[in-house]
Scaffold this active site. Structure first.
Site, mmCIF file in Angstrom:
data_model
loop_
_atom_site.group_PDB
_atom_site.id
_atom_site.type_symbol
_atom_site.label_atom_id
_atom_site.label_comp_id
_atom_site.label_asym_id
_atom_site.label_seq_id
_atom_site.Cartn_x
_atom_site.Cartn_y
_atom_site.Cartn_z
ATOM 1 C CD GLU A 290 58.020 45.396 36.719
ATOM 2 O OE1 GLU A 290 59.171 44.949 36.646
ATOM 3 O OE2 GLU A 290 57.017 44.666 36.796
ATOM 4 C CB CYS B 67 48.621 47.994 32.897
ATOM 5 S SG CYS B 67 48.407 47.286 34.510
ATOM 6 C CB CYS C 126 50.711 46.833 47.072
ATOM 7 S SG CYS C 126 48.976 46.933 47.561
ATOM 8 C CB CYS D 16 46.469 40.141 47.794
ATOM 9 S SG CYS D 16 45.399 41.574 48.048
ATOM 10 C CB CYS E 188 49.280 40.080 44.471
ATOM 11 S SG CYS E 188 49.866 41.606 43.747
ATOM 12 N N GLY F 116 50.512 48.465 43.201
ATOM 13 C CA GLY F 116 49.926 49.373 44.189
ATOM 14 C C GLY F 116 48.415 49.349 44.273
ATOM 15 C CD GLU F 117 43.635 49.563 46.530
ATOM 16 O OE1 GLU F 117 43.552 48.390 46.119
ATOM 17 O OE2 GLU F 117 42.842 50.447 46.175
ATOM 18 C CB SER G 96 41.821 47.801 39.447
ATOM 19 O OG SER G 96 41.726 46.529 40.061
ATOM 20 C CB SER H 152 40.622 42.872 43.516
ATOM 21 O OG SER H 152 41.317 43.474 42.462
ATOM 22 C CG LEU H 153 34.152 39.744 45.094
ATOM 23 C CD1 LEU H 153 33.988 40.779 46.191
ATOM 24 C CD2 LEU H 153 32.810 39.541 44.370
ATOM 25 C CG HIS H 154 40.508 38.247 43.834
ATOM 26 N ND1 HIS H 154 40.446 38.197 42.466
ATOM 27 C CD2 HIS H 154 41.326 39.301 44.112
ATOM 28 C CE1 HIS H 154 41.187 39.161 41.944
ATOM 29 N NE2 HIS H 154 41.719 39.852 42.914
ATOM 30 C CB CYS I 296 46.993 40.629 35.936
ATOM 31 S SG CYS I 296 45.975 42.057 35.909
HETATM 32 N N1 SAH Z 1 45.627 46.896 43.866
HETATM 33 C C1 SAH Z 1 44.601 46.924 42.900
HETATM 34 C C2 SAH Z 1 45.114 47.075 41.486
HETATM 35 C C3 SAH Z 1 46.379 46.360 41.106
HETATM 36 S S1 SAH Z 1 46.292 44.624 40.952
HETATM 37 C C4 SAH Z 1 43.727 45.684 43.017
HETATM 38 O O1 SAH Z 1 44.099 44.767 43.726
HETATM 39 O O2 SAH Z 1 42.664 45.703 42.422
HETATM 40 C C5 SAH Z 1 45.370 44.364 39.440
HETATM 41 C C6 SAH Z 1 44.638 43.031 39.401
HETATM 42 O O3 SAH Z 1 45.561 41.930 39.298
HETATM 43 C C7 SAH Z 1 43.812 42.763 40.652
HETATM 44 O O4 SAH Z 1 42.545 42.261 40.340
HETATM 45 C C8 SAH Z 1 44.654 41.717 41.344
HETATM 46 O O5 SAH Z 1 43.923 40.990 42.271
HETATM 47 C C9 SAH Z 1 45.147 40.908 40.180
HETATM 48 N N2 SAH Z 1 46.263 40.024 40.501
HETATM 49 C C10 SAH Z 1 47.185 40.170 41.469
HETATM 50 N N3 SAH Z 1 48.057 39.137 41.459
HETATM 51 C C11 SAH Z 1 47.691 38.327 40.453
HETATM 52 C C12 SAH Z 1 48.220 37.106 39.928
HETATM 53 N N4 SAH Z 1 49.323 36.570 40.417
HETATM 54 N N5 SAH Z 1 47.586 36.550 38.875
HETATM 55 C C13 SAH Z 1 46.483 37.141 38.343
HETATM 56 N N6 SAH Z 1 45.950 38.291 38.771
HETATM 57 C C14 SAH Z 1 46.536 38.881 39.835
HETATM 58 FE FE1 SF4 Z 2 48.027 45.200 46.350
HETATM 59 FE FE2 SF4 Z 2 46.257 44.690 44.423
HETATM 60 FE FE3 SF4 Z 2 48.405 43.110 44.785
HETATM 61 FE FE4 SF4 Z 2 46.425 43.077 46.582
HETATM 62 S S1 SF4 Z 2 46.294 42.452 44.432
HETATM 63 S S2 SF4 Z 2 48.619 43.169 47.032
HETATM 64 S S3 SF4 Z 2 45.798 45.207 46.557
HETATM 65 S S4 SF4 Z 2 48.423 45.234 44.144
#
Ligand code: SAH
Ligand code: SF4
Length: 370
Positions: free
Chosen positions: A95, A108, A115, A119, A122, A166-167, A198, A220-222, A340
Site C-alpha cells: 500500500e 507514504c 515486515c 512489533c 502494527c 516494511g522496515e 523511518s 520508532s522509539l515507542h 500509520c
Molecule cells: N518500519 C518502519 C516504518 C514503517 S511504520 C518503522 O517502524 O519505523 C511507520 C510508523 O507507524 C512507525 O513509527 C510505526 O511504529 C508506526 N505504527 C505502526 N503501527 C501503528 C499503529 N497501529 N498505530 C500508530 N502508529 C503505528
Molecule cells: Fe515493521 Fe515498522 Fe510495523 Fe514494526 S512498526 S512491524 S518495524 S512496519
C-alpha cells in the site's frame, strides 16, 4: 539463443544509468536526458523521448522498460487522503498513501511486502514478511501517485516518507537507490529535508545510511526503557536503546541534520504515564531530537487501546517543559484504513520470526550491509 530479461530502468540512479550508456558507447549526458523525460515529464515510452537518437532508442527497445506497479484498488477518503493497493506478485499487495495538507503533500511509501520486525501494535508486523521491494517498485509508487495526481491537476507531492509497509533499513540497498532518485535534480528533485526514512532501529544499517545518504531520519522509539521496548519493538533485544541513540546522534552529526524525529505511539496504560514521559525526556534532553506522538490506530485483532487525549496532552507537556519539541500527529484517512500502522495489504507470510531468532543473523540481513 539467450533471452535477456527486460531491465526496469525506473529507480536506477543517475550514476548507474550513465554507466549503462557508457557501456553502450553512448554519451553519458543521455542519462540526464532520459531522466528528464521520465521524472520531469512522466514520459515512460522510449518512442516519446524524441531527443534521444533513433539508433539509441532502437538498441534499447525490447531490453528496457519503465514499468509501474499495477493498481489493484484505489480508495479516496473523505479528507482527501488517497490509498493505493498495488499488486506485488501473485496475490500479494502493498500500500501507498497520499496525505494532502495545507502547505504540503506527503506520500507514504512501502519498502517491503510485509515486515519481519514483529512489533505487536502494527498491522503490517502482524502479517509477517514476504520479500523486499526493488528500487523500481519503490520509485514506481512515487511515479504512479504523481501521474494520477497530475492527471487531475491535483496537489503535488512535496514530501516522501518511508512509513508505509516494511522496515526500510532491512532493504537498505534498494532504499538508498530510491532515495538517490528522489533527491536527484534530474529525478524528483526533493530536498533532503523532505524525504524521511523511518526505522525501528537497525543500528548497523542506520550507520551505513548515514555514511551513504543524508536524508531526514525518524526513529520508532515507542518506549523510554529497554524492558518495555523489548516488547513493543522486538528489534530492541538486538540493538538496545543506548546503542540506538548513539547511532542517532552520530547520524545527525554526520549528515548535519538539525534533529532526529522520535516516533512514539501512544498506547493507553502501556507507555503513556507521567513517569514514562520523564524517563523519555531524560533520554532526549539537550540532544538533536524532536518527538512525534502518534495516536494508536487500531486494526482488527489488535490488543492495544489509544491513549485518551488528556494522557497525550500531559505527556506532551512534560516533554515540552524539558525543552523538547513535541508534536501530536493527526490521524488522517481513518475511514479507508490508511493511517500509520494500519497498512495491511496482502502478504502471504513466509517468515514470521521473533527477532531474537535466526532472521537477523541471516545472510539476507548481512547482504544489505555489503
Ligand atoms: N518500519 C518502519 C516504518 C514503517 S511504520 C518503522 O517502524 O519505523 C511507520 C510508523 O507507524 C512507525 O513509527 C510505526 O511504529 C508506526 N505504527 C505502526 N503501527 C501503528 C499503529 N497501529 N498505530 C500508530 N502508529 C503505528
Ligand atoms: Fe515493521 Fe515498522 Fe510495523 Fe514494526 S512498526 S512491524 S518495524 S512496519
Amino acid at each position: 539463443m539467450t533471452v535477456n530479461p527486460i531491465t526496469n530502468l525506473l529507480g536506477m540512479p543517475r550514476a548507474d544509468l550513465e554507466r549503462l550508456f557508457a557501456d553502450m558507447g553512448e554519451k553519458t549526458f543521455r542519462a540526464r536526458q532520459m531522466m528528464q523525460w521520465v521524472y520531469g515529464r512522466s514520459v515512460l515510452h522510449l518512442d516519446d523521448m524524441t531527443d534521444l537518437s533513433k539508433t539509441l532508442r532502437h538498441s534499447l527497445d525490447g531490453h528496457v522498460e519503465f514499468g509501474l506497479p499495477q493498481v489493484h484498488e484505489r480508495h479516496d477518503a473523505a479528507d482527501g487522503v488517497i490509498k493505493w493497493s498495488l499488486r506485488a506478485g501473485g496475490s500479494q499487495a502493498i500500500e501507498t498513501v497520499f496525505i494532502p495538507e495545507e502547505n504540503r503533500g506527503t506520500l507514504c511509501v512501502s519498502s517491503q511486502v510485509g515486515c519481519a520486525m514483529d512489533c505487536p501494535f502494527c498491522a503490517t508486523g502482524r502479517q509477517g514478511f514476504n520479500r523486499n521491494l526493488s528500487e523500481a517498485e519503490i520509485v514506481g509508487q512515487v511515479m504512479l501517485a504523481k501521474r494520477e495526481l497530475d492527471a487531475v491537476d491535483g496537489p503535488r507531492i512535496s514530501n516522501v516518507v518511508f512509513m508505509g509497509m516494511g522496515e526500510p533499513l532491512a532493504n537498505l540497498r534498494a532504499v538508498i537507490k530510491a532515495v538517490d532518485i528522489l533527491l536527484d535534480d534530474f529525478g524528483f528533485g526533493l530536498s533532503r529535508r523532505r524525504v524521511t526514512v523511518s526505522t525501528s532501529g537497525l543500528v548497523p544499517q542506520l550507520r551505513k545510511l548515514g555514511a551513504e545518504s543524508n536524508v531526514a531520519l525518524a526513529v520508532s522509539l515507542h518506549a523510554p526503557n529497554d524492558a518495555l521496548r523489548d516488547v513493543l519493538v522486538p528489534i530492541n533485544r538486538r540493538y538496545p536503546i543506548a546503542e540506538l541513540l548513539d547511532a542517532c546522534w552520530d547520524y545527525a552529526r554526520m549528515t548535519n541534520l538539525k534533529d532526529v524525529t522520535f516516533e512514539y505511539v501512544m498506547l493507553a496504560d502501556v507507555n503513556d504515564s507521567v513517569e514514562q514521559a520523564h524517563e523519555l525526556s531524560r533520554l532526549l534532553v539537550n540532544r538533536p531530537a524532536k518527538v512525534n506522538l502518534i495516536p494508536f490506530n487500531p486494526f482488527p485483532g489488535s490488543d492495544y487501546r489509544r491513549s485518551p487525549q488528556v494522557a497525550v496532552d500531559r505527556f506532551r507537556q512534560i516533554l515540552l517543559e524539558a525543552g523538547i519539541i513535541t508534536v501530536t500527529r493527526k490521524t488522517r484517512g481513518d475511514d479507508i484504513a490508511a493511517a500509520c500502522g494500519q497498512l495491511a495489504g496482502q502478504v502471504n507470510n513466509r517468515v514470521r520470526t521473533p527477532l531474537s531468532g535466526k532472521l537477523l543473523s541471516s545472510k539476507m540481513q548481512q547482504d544489505q550491509l555489503q
